[in-house]
Scaffold this motif. Sequence first.
Motif, short mmCIF file in Angstrom:
data_model
loop_
_atom_site.label_atom_id
_atom_site.label_comp_id
_atom_site.label_asym_id
_atom_site.label_seq_id
_atom_site.Cartn_x
_atom_site.Cartn_y
_atom_site.Cartn_z
N ILE A 16 0.90 -1.33 0.07
CA ILE A 16 0.09 0.03 -0.21
C ILE A 16 0.83 1.36 0.07
O ILE A 16 1.90 1.33 0.88
N LEU A 17 0.95 1.98 -0.86
CA LEU A 17 1.48 3.29 -1.19
C LEU A 17 0.61 4.50 -0.38
O LEU A 17 -0.47 4.86 -1.02
N VAL A 18 1.13 4.87 0.80
CA VAL A 18 0.27 5.89 1.64
C VAL A 18 0.31 7.29 0.80
O VAL A 18 -0.85 7.95 0.75
N GLY A 19 1.42 7.86 0.19
CA GLY A 19 1.50 8.94 -0.61
C GLY A 19 1.72 10.03 0.32
O GLY A 19 2.18 9.87 1.38
N PHE A 20 1.16 11.19 -0.13
CA PHE A 20 1.08 12.40 0.85
C PHE A 20 -0.01 12.42 1.82
O PHE A 20 -1.09 12.12 1.50
N ARG A 21 0.45 12.58 3.11
CA ARG A 21 -0.47 12.59 4.24
C ARG A 21 -1.39 13.91 4.27
O ARG A 21 -0.78 14.93 4.85
N VAL A 22 -2.28 14.27 3.31
CA VAL A 22 -2.88 15.57 3.33
C VAL A 22 -4.47 15.18 3.49
O VAL A 22 -5.00 14.10 3.23
N ARG A 23 -5.23 16.34 3.63
CA ARG A 23 -6.98 16.23 3.65
C ARG A 23 -7.32 15.78 2.22
O ARG A 23 -6.72 16.04 1.45
N ASP A 266 15.72 9.91 8.82
CA ASP A 266 14.76 9.08 8.46
C ASP A 266 13.22 9.18 8.84
O ASP A 266 12.33 8.85 8.81
N ARG A 267 13.37 9.97 10.25
CA ARG A 267 12.33 10.20 11.27
C ARG A 267 11.52 11.57 10.57
O ARG A 267 10.41 11.72 11.04
N PHE A 268 11.67 11.93 9.33
CA PHE A 268 11.00 12.79 8.61
C PHE A 268 10.64 12.48 7.23
O PHE A 268 11.04 13.23 6.20
N PRO A 269 9.80 11.38 7.06
CA PRO A 269 9.40 10.70 5.95
C PRO A 269 8.90 12.03 4.92
O PRO A 269 9.05 11.77 3.72
N GLU A 270 7.98 12.99 5.36
CA GLU A 270 7.25 13.90 4.54
C GLU A 270 8.35 14.91 3.92
O GLU A 270 8.14 15.21 2.69
N LEU A 271 9.54 15.38 4.55
CA LEU A 271 10.53 16.00 3.96
C LEU A 271 11.11 15.10 2.76
O LEU A 271 11.43 15.60 1.60
N SER A 272 11.43 13.98 3.29
CA SER A 272 11.92 12.98 1.96
C SER A 272 10.93 12.85 0.92
O SER A 272 11.45 12.83 -0.57
N LYS A 273 9.64 12.89 0.94
CA LYS A 273 8.48 12.73 -0.02
C LYS A 273 8.88 14.00 -0.93
O LYS A 273 8.76 14.07 -2.34
#
Length: 313
Positions: A16-23, A266-273
Amino acid sequence: MGERGTSNHSEMTDFILVGFRVRPELHVLLFLLCLLVYATVLFGNVGMMAIIMTDPRLNTPMYFFLGNLSFIDLFYSSVIAPKAMINFWSETKSISFAGCVAQLFLFALFIVTEGFLLAAMAYDRFIAICNPLLYSVQMSTRLCIRLVAGSYFCGCISSVLQTSMTFTLSFCASRVIDHFYCDSRPLQRLSCSDLFIHKMVSFSLSSIIILPTMVVIIVSYMYIVSTVLKIRSTEGRKKAFSTCSSHLGVVGVLYGAVFFMYLTPDRFPELSKVASLCYSLVTPMLNPLIYSLRNKDVKEALKKLLEKKNAIF
């Protein structure tokens, strides 16, 4: 390890690819933005290849490399963008195990190939500016083909090693990848294996890829700058720098995003995205724009091509 240790990749049928965690309401906006960027990637890189192939004046080593750069940009963005856009509308956001393997393999292949190709382009600019009288001899068609083929070969070897290392890991029960495509770092987070050796090998592999290409690029431009500063004519210096500024812009965008991606904790996955988005979509979009806007020959070839089309219609 109990049940955690027994659940491995052989039992995985999909991820499952979560993608960006946005509304959820922002998914439409993100989809439209990705669609616009990907359409620009397609139009820009296909257009660049068409211009280079149809204009005889661009039958030079520099544009041979540039055509291959556009080809690589087109395909590695196509490995990522369509699936990412589909997942904005998908309920499951799943990707098959085979699809995940293929995505990681192809993306690693093209991104590493681009790094070596940019080094070859830096060497080409070094010969053109520092040894202009010997340029046609030293940058022969055979050498250009060998440099491009060598770039693909290095990309393929690196991709095989990276993909095989990643998918020989034992995965835990979770199959949720906190990313918008299959990449080695988010896949490592799902692993139950001891990652020390894996990370050391990955670091060594990255060093073998990045350091030689960066050394070639830096040393080439040290010689280029030294040579250009010796040119007495202001117009001559401006012309010499203009032939290199486009390449430096492309190198800066790609390596800047890659370094940010792998230096981000690695604890900042959103920045990596965000960094991944830069070098998977933004860089392929900017490359043809940088070369077309900063290159007089490309602009003249594009103008000639458009005039020819207008005359037909």
